[in-house]
Design a protein around this motif. Sequence first.
Motif, mmCIF file in Angstrom:
data_model
loop_
_atom_site.group_PDB
_atom_site.id
_atom_site.type_symbol
_atom_site.label_atom_id
_atom_site.label_comp_id
_atom_site.label_asym_id
_atom_site.label_seq_id
_atom_site.Cartn_x
_atom_site.Cartn_y
_atom_site.Cartn_z
ATOM 1 N N ILE A 122 0.883 -1.160 0.000
ATOM 2 C CA ILE A 122 0.000 0.000 0.000
ATOM 3 C C ILE A 122 0.921 1.211 0.000
ATOM 4 N N GLY A 123 0.871 2.011 -1.053
ATOM 5 C CA GLY A 123 1.781 3.144 -1.131
ATOM 6 C C GLY A 123 1.479 4.022 -2.329
ATOM 7 N N ASP A 124 2.338 4.987 -2.541
ATOM 8 C CA ASP A 124 2.161 5.967 -3.606
ATOM 9 C C ASP A 124 2.851 5.503 -4.880
ATOM 10 N N LEU A 125 2.092 5.450 -5.972
ATOM 11 C CA LEU A 125 2.630 5.044 -7.264
ATOM 12 C C LEU A 125 3.794 5.943 -7.679
ATOM 13 N N GLU A 126 3.720 7.210 -7.324
ATOM 14 C CA GLU A 126 4.776 8.153 -7.703
ATOM 15 C C GLU A 126 6.139 7.705 -7.171
ATOM 16 N N TYR A 127 6.170 7.059 -6.022
ATOM 17 C CA TYR A 127 7.429 6.558 -5.466
ATOM 18 C C TYR A 127 7.687 5.120 -5.897
ATOM 19 N N TYR A 128 6.713 4.239 -5.689
ATOM 20 C CA TYR A 128 6.936 2.809 -5.894
ATOM 21 C C TYR A 128 6.879 2.385 -7.353
ATOM 22 N N GLY A 129 6.372 3.234 -8.231
ATOM 23 C CA GLY A 129 6.366 2.925 -9.653
ATOM 24 C C GLY A 129 7.765 2.696 -10.196
ATOM 25 N N ARG A 130 8.749 3.382 -9.675
ATOM 26 C CA ARG A 130 10.130 3.217 -10.156
ATOM 27 C C ARG A 130 10.674 1.816 -9.889
ATOM 28 N N PHE A 131 10.016 1.078 -8.993
ATOM 29 C CA PHE A 131 10.429 -0.290 -8.686
ATOM 30 C C PHE A 131 9.566 -1.323 -9.407
ATOM 31 N N GLY A 132 8.726 -0.869 -10.308
ATOM 32 C CA GLY A 132 7.893 -1.776 -11.082
ATOM 33 C C GLY A 132 6.523 -2.058 -10.493
ATOM 34 N N PHE A 133 6.158 -1.362 -9.431
ATOM 35 C CA PHE A 133 4.833 -1.534 -8.838
ATOM 36 C C PHE A 133 3.813 -0.707 -9.609
ATOM 37 N N GLY A 134 2.596 -1.224 -9.697
ATOM 38 C CA GLY A 134 1.526 -0.501 -10.358
ATOM 39 C C GLY A 134 0.179 -0.972 -9.839
ATOM 40 N N ALA A 135 -0.863 -0.248 -10.205
ATOM 41 C CA ALA A 135 -2.223 -0.564 -9.760
ATOM 42 C C ALA A 135 -3.051 -1.216 -10.863
ATOM 43 N N GLU A 136 -2.432 -1.520 -11.995
ATOM 44 C CA GLU A 136 -3.168 -2.067 -13.133
ATOM 45 C C GLU A 136 -3.876 -3.377 -12.800
ATOM 46 N N ARG A 137 -3.292 -4.210 -11.962
ATOM 47 C CA ARG A 137 -3.858 -5.535 -11.694
ATOM 48 C C ARG A 137 -4.524 -5.646 -10.330
ATOM 49 N N THR A 138 -4.645 -4.559 -9.602
ATOM 50 C CA THR A 138 -5.196 -4.647 -8.248
ATOM 51 C C THR A 138 -6.594 -4.053 -8.118
ATOM 52 N N GLY A 139 -7.180 -3.613 -9.195
ATOM 53 C CA GLY A 139 -8.478 -2.957 -9.142
ATOM 54 C C GLY A 139 -9.590 -3.815 -8.554
ATOM 55 N N GLY A 140 -9.491 -5.129 -8.696
ATOM 56 C CA GLY A 140 -10.508 -6.014 -8.151
ATOM 57 C C GLY A 140 -10.169 -6.576 -6.798
#
Length: 165
Positions: A114-132
Amino acid sequence: MPDLRPLASVPPADVEALLDAAFGIDRHRRTAYRVREGLQPIGALSFAWVEDGRLTGCIQCWPVQLDTDDGRAVPMVMVGPVAVAPDRQGTGIGHRLMAEAIAAAGSDAPLMLIGDLEYYGRFGFGAERTGGWRMPGPYEQRRLLARGTVPDHGGMVGPRIILAA
């Protein structure tokens, strides 16, 4: 000289003090704490950053699972908290801790946080697959992030121990 070491080698009181300093003493009310309740961090994925004998950063990773709507239990690793002493924030410690935990887990490991995409996106994290996905307690869906091999449909992330700690 900075020293990266297993988090288990640091006194728990030092870790708690760092987490209080980084996130406040009310941090236990957050949803991430509800998910991790009763679990022990995964030792091989949890690290401490020590400078001149002082704990200035740490990362913890936890065994969780995603219970999918079709009845599958998918083991995952919940990353966080990632904490850096307030006077050392912005110096790259958090980045180094994240990189170490990801490398130790493996590049395709099923990781979530659980975190901010602006920071964790650089490590390959995203919300594309967590919407459900669903979690206990209040949280902002856009802050539920994942990377690696994770399902992209329904379920609930819960604190069930099914990974070896």
